[in-house]
Design a protein around this motif. Structure first.
Motif, PDB file in Angstrom:
ATOM      1  N   LEU A  50       0.807  -1.215   0.000  1.00 30.60           N
ATOM      2  CA  LEU A  50       0.000   0.000   0.000  1.00 30.60           C
ATOM      3  C   LEU A  50       0.844   1.270   0.000  1.00 30.60           C
ATOM      4  O   LEU A  50       0.393   2.309  -0.482  1.00 30.60           O
ATOM      5  N   ARG A  66      -0.985   4.997  -4.790  1.00 33.99           N
ATOM      6  CA  ARG A  66      -2.369   5.190  -5.248  1.00 33.99           C
ATOM      7  C   ARG A  66      -2.623   4.562  -6.621  1.00 33.99           C
ATOM      8  O   ARG A  66      -3.597   3.848  -6.812  1.00 33.99           O
ATOM      9  N   ILE A  69      -2.654   0.703  -6.541  1.00 32.34           N
ATOM     10  CA  ILE A  69      -3.799   0.174  -5.800  1.00 32.34           C
ATOM     11  C   ILE A  69      -5.085   0.376  -6.597  1.00 32.34           C
ATOM     12  O   ILE A  69      -5.904  -0.543  -6.716  1.00 32.34           O
ATOM     13  N   LEU A  77      -9.298   1.805  -2.192  1.00 36.98           N
ATOM     14  CA  LEU A  77      -8.486   2.821  -1.516  1.00 36.98           C
ATOM     15  C   LEU A  77      -9.338   4.015  -1.100  1.00 36.98           C
ATOM     16  O   LEU A  77      -9.202   4.518   0.015  1.00 36.98           O
TER      17      LEU A  77
END
Length: 98
Positions: A50, A66, A69, A77
């Motif tokens: 993450l 970001r 994910i 997220l």
């Protein structure tokens, strides 16, 4: 999903959500948890993919992954960041973009 199951880790994700790079100290400024416990939470987030970490001298910088994910788990997220802001007590209008 285990990495997203803890309110402290959700708060960390929310603190890292502005797409910038943050030192560990800056990311944890508003979270009242002991330093060794915070290291554990960073490790769990890093091992789950993450966040990414970069070492510069004695300072470690963290960044939310970001794009990676969102491409693998669309919407997860954003839901986690909303939960992290809720856990931290941040009002949605004050939070801006997550």
């Amino acid at each position: 999903m285990h990495a997203l199951a803890d309110p402290v880790r959700l708060q960390l994700l929310a603190a890292l959500a502005d797409d910038g790079e943050h030192s560990c100290t800056a990311a944890t400024a508003a979270i009242a948890v002991h330093k060794s416990t915070m290291s554990h939470h960073f490790r769990v987030l890093r091992e789950a993919g993450l966040i990414s970490a970069r070492q510069e001298g004695r300072t470690r910088f963290m960044r939310l992954r970001r794009d990676d994910i969102d491409s693998r788990f669309p919407g997860v997220l954003d839901a986690a960041l909303v939960a992290g802001r809720d856990a931290a007590g941040v009002r949605p209008e004050a939070a801006g973009r997550f």
